[in-house]
Design an enzyme around this catalytic site. Structure first.
Site, PDB file in Angstrom:
ATOM      1  N   ASP A  29      18.459  63.511  -0.028  1.00 55.81           N
ATOM      2  CA  ASP A  29      18.815  61.903   0.243  1.00 55.81           C
ATOM      3  C   ASP A  29      18.933  61.097  -1.130  1.00 55.81           C
ATOM      4  O   ASP A  29      17.940  61.006  -2.149  1.00 55.81           O
ATOM      5  CB  ASP A  29      18.299  61.301   0.936  1.00 55.81           C
ATOM      6  N   ASP A  30      19.906  60.322  -0.789  1.00 55.34           N
ATOM      7  CA  ASP A  30      19.386  59.646  -2.539  1.00 55.34           C
ATOM      8  C   ASP A  30      18.172  58.527  -2.209  1.00 55.34           C
ATOM      9  O   ASP A  30      17.980  58.157  -3.104  1.00 55.34           O
ATOM     10  CB  ASP A  30      20.979  58.810  -2.685  1.00 55.34           C
ATOM     11  N   ASP A  53      15.367  53.873   3.615  1.00 57.08           N
ATOM     12  CA  ASP A  53      15.578  52.510   3.212  1.00 57.08           C
ATOM     13  C   ASP A  53      14.983  52.131   4.449  1.00 57.08           C
ATOM     14  O   ASP A  53      13.578  51.308   4.079  1.00 57.08           O
ATOM     15  CB  ASP A  53      17.039  51.878   3.380  1.00 57.08           C
TER      16      ASP A  53
END
Length: 208
Positions: free
Chosen positions: A136-137, A140
């Site tokens: 994933d980037d 959060d």
């Protein structure tokens, strides 16, 4: 007409007359409330995503993870949509040909809400992720990452960026970002007035 005040006990006096001794009344100026502060923003460029993805690939190649994560890798699972670009770079740099996707929706424009699982990678899910890279980037709040972890508990989970609330979820990440910083990736931005700024998706804009 004269105002009538109730009996005032010892030590009390009648209130002073209204106004300023018969002159004009001075009313303090109203101060407008300050607008809420916008959270800090961090715009990531294409060059940064590419460099950080290559750095991640280099780390995986130079120091292969031990145990169940030992190469050769069966394939890559990209968490859509943010993980697709880093996954493409990792696949190229690491010589991995098989790429699948785990489609999870948790964001509506800029608001994170309920996690919805839209598509699972069947082969990787059958293995519980063993031998797979999960990419994933950004992590959060951790809502998306936890859903992915539940589905693929034995995958090696890697991200480019991590925020403090979820930094313990990926096995490897490149950079830590402050929790209150909103990260804009290059696919979320456009050039505007000589700088990059957030751009809503074309599908969400009114017809011109």
């Amino acid at each position: 007409w004269a105002p009538v005040f109730p009996f005032l006990g010892p030590g009390f006096r009648e209130p002073p007359p209204l106004g300023n001794a018969g002159g004009p009344v001075s009313i303090p100026a109203m101060t407008a409330p300050s607008p809420p502060e916008r959270p800090p923003e961090r715009i990531v460029t294409w060059a940064e995503v590419h460099a950080d993805s290559r750095a991640l690939a280099g780390r995986l190649l130079s120091t292969p993870p031990p145990g169940r994560w030992a190469s050769p890798w069966k394939g890559i699972v990209a968490i859509t949509r943010g993980g697709m670009v880093p996954a493409a770079v990792l696949a190229r740099e690491m010589g991995i040909r098989l790429i699948d996707t785990l489609a999870i929706a948790s964001y509506d424009v800029k608001t994170q809400g309920r996690v919805r699982l839209l598509k699972t990678p069947e082969a990787a899910a059958a293995d519980k992720g063993t031998g797979w890279l999960l990419v994933d980037d950004l992590v959060d709040t951790g809502a998306t990452a936890r859903a992915a972890r539940d589905l693929l508990p034995d995958a090696l989970f890697v991200t480019l960026y991590a925020k403090p609330a979820a930094r313990d979820l990926p096995d490897i990440f490149i950079h830590e970002v402050a929790q209150d910083t909103w990260v804009h990736f290059p696919w979320d931005t456009e050039a505007r007035d000589g700088a990059l700024a957030y751009a809503p998706p074309l599908a969400g804009r009114e017809a011109l």
